[in-house]
Write an enzyme that holds these catalytic residues in place. Sequence first.
Site: not given
Length: 118
Positions: A15, A10-12, A8
């Site tokens: 990233r 927006n998943c840390d 995803l």
Amino acid sequence: MTTTVYGLANCDTCRKARKWLDRFGIPYEFIDYREQRQTPETLVEWQEKLGGWEAMINKSSTTWRQLPDTRKSPGSDAEWKLLLREYPQLIRRPVVVTDDGQVSQRFSDNSFKQRFGQ
């Protein structure tokens, strides 16, 4: 070697994995599996290589906790595929697939060093 990272945007953790790959100059393609739902065949392949459906699921996620109890115990491959196509965010992130057929989940510095020989 071609590397595809599924997760995803927006998943840390996703990233962090992408930053690690960038830092070591490993080319990859990122696919947000909420926007590009994976085929049932792909989900079956992943679960076979990752140790089964249960191993693929992030049971500490808010999405999992909010599911009705009846959805938390799929009784067949068809039910699992339906659940993960409906709620792709349940899949542990990231899923990393390389063209040599290896599939792995999650990110850690050590696991990526082993996987990519860094």
